[in-house]
Design an enzyme around this catalytic site. Structure first.
Site, PDB file in Angstrom:
ATOM      1  N   HIS A  47      57.547  28.961 -51.775  1.00  0.00           N
ATOM      2  CA  HIS A  47      56.142  28.803 -51.534  1.00  0.00           C
ATOM      3  C   HIS A  47      55.817  27.398 -50.634  1.00  0.00           C
ATOM      4  O   HIS A  47      55.249  27.397 -49.834  1.00  0.00           O
ATOM      5  CB  HIS A  47      55.309  28.913 -52.669  1.00  0.00           C
ATOM      6  CG  HIS A  47      55.195  30.345 -53.102  1.00  0.00           C
ATOM      7  ND1 HIS A  47      55.043  30.748 -54.332  1.00  0.00           N
ATOM      8  CD2 HIS A  47      54.908  31.393 -52.396  1.00  0.00           C
ATOM      9  CE1 HIS A  47      55.203  31.970 -54.609  1.00  0.00           C
ATOM     10  NE2 HIS A  47      54.785  32.570 -53.370  1.00  0.00           N
TER      11      HIS A  47
ATOM     12  N   GLU B 216      81.921  28.843 -23.451  1.00  0.00           N
ATOM     13  CA  GLU B 216      81.490  27.556 -23.983  1.00  0.00           C
ATOM     14  C   GLU B 216      82.471  26.112 -23.614  1.00  0.00           C
ATOM     15  O   GLU B 216      82.729  25.235 -24.110  1.00  0.00           O
ATOM     16  CB  GLU B 216      81.118  27.239 -25.426  1.00  0.00           C
ATOM     17  CG  GLU B 216      82.064  28.195 -26.468  1.00  0.00           C
ATOM     18  CD  GLU B 216      81.657  28.391 -27.844  1.00  0.00           C
ATOM     19  OE1 GLU B 216      80.435  27.665 -28.140  1.00  0.00           O
ATOM     20  OE2 GLU B 216      82.183  28.870 -28.517  1.00  0.00           O
TER      21      GLU B 216
ATOM     22  N   ASP C 286      78.625  23.413 -26.539  1.00  0.00           N
ATOM     23  CA  ASP C 286      80.140  23.243 -26.335  1.00  0.00           C
ATOM     24  C   ASP C 286      80.266  22.838 -24.961  1.00  0.00           C
ATOM     25  O   ASP C 286      81.105  22.249 -24.700  1.00  0.00           O
ATOM     26  CB  ASP C 286      80.771  24.187 -27.144  1.00  0.00           C
ATOM     27  CG  ASP C 286      81.184  23.809 -28.707  1.00  0.00           C
ATOM     28  OD1 ASP C 286      81.360  22.555 -28.854  1.00  0.00           O
ATOM     29  OD2 ASP C 286      80.927  24.698 -29.461  1.00  0.00           O
TER      30      ASP C 286
ATOM     31  N   CYS D 248      72.881  30.712 -25.278  1.00  0.00           N
ATOM     32  CA  CYS D 248      72.599  30.491 -26.774  1.00  0.00           C
ATOM     33  C   CYS D 248      72.494  29.242 -27.329  1.00  0.00           C
ATOM     34  O   CYS D 248      72.379  28.859 -28.462  1.00  0.00           O
ATOM     35  CB  CYS D 248      73.291  31.437 -27.630  1.00  0.00           C
ATOM     36  SG  CYS D 248      74.991  31.042 -27.903  1.00  0.00           S
TER      37      CYS D 248
END
Ligand code: PEP
Ligand code: MG
Length: 595
Positions: free
Chosen positions: A204, A446, A470, A517
């Protein structure tokens, strides 16, 4: 007095700590460490004649606590909304719980304990029992019990004032944990953000931080050891980073981000509902990067079109080893079901490098980033890889699954891993398992080596995903975790943009999807250039999706593509960044010359 040999105070070292991003935005301020709010309970025995008085004190404290909680509930209802107000209803129910009430009174009577000690024993037992429950949601409710315990004990001790009232100026609150009621009472005008050592994304506290729009990071292990009152700190609630003693440049950038995020945060909820299209109607797929299954609701809430990168390393960090095939499959299935029919791209284990874990590494490597990591480990520890692939394929009927292979540098690795996946598929079918008809297999691009093989790779895989974190590290020879060279870690470097372009073109030529990404994809200035270069799929931290939708809604792809083309003749990353900044500035000001 002690000091450095020169007599000067030693410079505080910039330190970055990682945690779980629970409430987006950037905040800069001075640390205010919220000390222990636990009330010391005296374990005294009482006389039989005191039993009724102690029971009376106990019921009085329950009433005062109820009054206090109701006050908070009424006062903050309009701020946090009906749904979150129910947290306080739940706390009132705890106060009415017969087991707690009768248990405490019995303890006062039979054990001759004072009211505080008796109540503490009973409620602490309930906390311990609930904390053991497997269900994460229920476990998070332990917070409510702790909150009630603290309040009732404060009333019993006569110290009912919260330490929060001691906060004087603009601060970043640092605490072991914050209860929901403390979170809701945080004085917004004084507290710019908070960091806690404990906590999870479904608590919460986290939910309230989001609804109050206070940037927050939880689960930061070392925060209490590293941060002291008055330290300057940057809290990045979108990325889950906490930077202590930021240097001048970082501070400047954080303040700029803070201004930017304050401007857009109010609009976030509206923005995330927008379609992800540019002003001139070009669709850009926005996927989410997640590191923990608990982040899936955050991705869904921010309307991610799917999960573009699910880093599976968390299982290692949580359990110290890869869970067995069955347990893994259960985790994957749950994620797939939650996201269905949207795609979830699971990346196979990418440990090694900066994520070294015993027992897999028996000795320290001189250059871990250039060492045994990613696919190299998977192709050597074949049983480990086989187990993960088996679990992934077994979970495939639960949704829309794809497999992503990390840190590819050679074609042999692509073929070797694909061979293994095919073998596992056949093996599972022979064993009688039901599998999805098609599970796309893609690779991370990468390394510069993979960039130069992109065209060949694209003929053998179903999709590619550019990992710019990377790619920048290996392309620019800059350790991504070394602060000393952080200024050289430049996503705007023309060589990086050129490598991205090569991969995008290879994907286009071979007609396979390419997504980006790395963190760069979520940085609006970079997203601008990446889409201008032709990227139509970005996978970013889910909190960044509304910001990107906003950017897209302001820009025309035709202008953005022109801007990206201009970078081809440029040789300085700083110049490229400046040009992109000027472009965004014009977009923000609605300059008719653009679009
Ligand atoms: C990357 O390298 O850009 C990437 C997304 O992978 P990770 O950050 O997990 O190495
Ligand atoms: Mg990577």
């Amino acid at each position: 007095m002690t000091g450095t040999p020169s007599g000067k105070a030693p410079e505080a070292v910039t330190t970055t700590l990682r945690g779980i991003a629970v409430s987006p935005g950037v905040a800069v301020g001075e640390v205010f460490v919220l000390g222990s709010r636990e009330v010391e309970v005296e374990a005294r025995s009482i006389e039989p004649s005191e039993v009724d008085d102690e029971a009376g004190l106990f019921f009085g404290a329950l009433e005062s606590t109820r009054f206090e909680i109701e006050k908070i509930r009424t006062r903050y209802r309009s701020v946090i909304g009906e749904e979150l107000v129910r947290v306080f209803d739940a706390q009132i129910l705890i106060l009415e719980d017969p087991v707690l009430r009768e248990g405490t009174v019995q303890r006062i009577r039979n054990e001759r304990q004072g009211a505080a000690a008796a109540f503490q024993a009973i409620i602490s037992e309930a906390i311990v029992n609930l904390a053991r429950v497997e269900n994460e949601y229920l476990r998070d409710r332990v917070e409510d019990l702790r909150d009630v315990r603290r309040r009732v004990l404060r009333h019993l001790s006569g110290k009912s004032k919260s330490t929060l009232s001691h906060i004087r100026k603009n601060v970043i609150l640092v605490a072991d944990d914050l209860t929901p009621s403390e979170t809701v009472q945080i004085p917004r005008s004084k507290v710019k953000g908070f960091v806690t050592r404990q906590g999870g994304p479904t608590s919460h506290t986290a939910i309230m931080a989001r609804s109050l729009q206070i940037p927050a990071v939880v689960g930061v292990d070392e925060i209490l050891e590293k941060a002291i009152h008055g330290d300057v700190v940057v809290v990045d609630g979108s990325e889950g980073h906490v930077v202590l003693h930021p240097d001048g440049d970082l501070l400047r950038r954080a303040r700029a981000a803070q201004r930017r995020s304050a401007r857009v945060s109010k609009e976030r909820k509206r923005l995330r509902e927008l379609p992800s299209v540019t002003k001139d109607g070009v669709f850009i797929e926005l996927l989410a990067n997640v590191e923990l299954p608990e982040e899936i609701p955050v991705a869904a809430e921010n309307r991610a079109a799917g999960i573009g990168l699910f880093r599976t390393e968390f299982m290692f960090f949580r359990h110290g080893k890869l869970p067995d095939e069955k347990e893994q499959a259960a985790i994957y299935r749950k994620v797939l079901r939650r996201m269905a029919p949207c795609r979830v791209v699971f990346r196979t284990l990418d440990v090694g490098g900066d994520k070294v874990l015993d027992p897999m590494s028996d000795s320290l490597e001189p250059n871990p980033m250039l060492g045994w990591r990613g696919i190299r480990i998977s192709l050597e520890l074949r049983d480990l890889f086989r187990g993960q692939v088996r679990a992934l394929l077994r979970s495939s009927p639960a949704g829309n699954l794809a497999i992503l292979l990390p840190l590819i540098t050679t074609m042999d690795e692509v073929r070797g891993a694909k061979r293994m996946i095919d073998e596992v598929r056949k093996e599972l079918l022979l064993e009688g398992h039901t599998l999805a008809d098609r599970v796309p297999v893609g690779v991370m691009i990468e390394t510069p080596a993979a960039v130069h093989l992109a065209d060949a790779i694209a003929r053998e895989v179903d999709f590619m995903s550019i990992g710019t974190n990377d790619l920048i590290q290996y392309g620019l020879a800059v350790d991504r975790d070394n602060m000393k060279v952080a200024h050289l870690f430049d996503p705007f470097h023309p060589s990086i943009l050129a490598m991205v372009r090569i991969v995008l073109e290879a994907g286009k030529l071979r007609r396979i999807p390419v997504s980006i990404c790395g963190e760069m994809a979520g940085e609006p200035l970079c997203a601008l250039l990446l889409t201008g270069l032709g990227a139509r799929s970005l996978s970013v931290h889910p909190y960044l999706i509304p910001d990107l939708k906003r950017l897209f809604s302001l820009m025309n792809m035709s202008d953005t593509a022109k801007l990206a083309r201009k970078t081809r003749g440029m040789s300085s990353g700083a110049d490229i960044r400046e040009m992109a900044e000027a472009f965004v500035h014009l977009l923000e000001s609605g300059d008719p010359a653009i679009g």
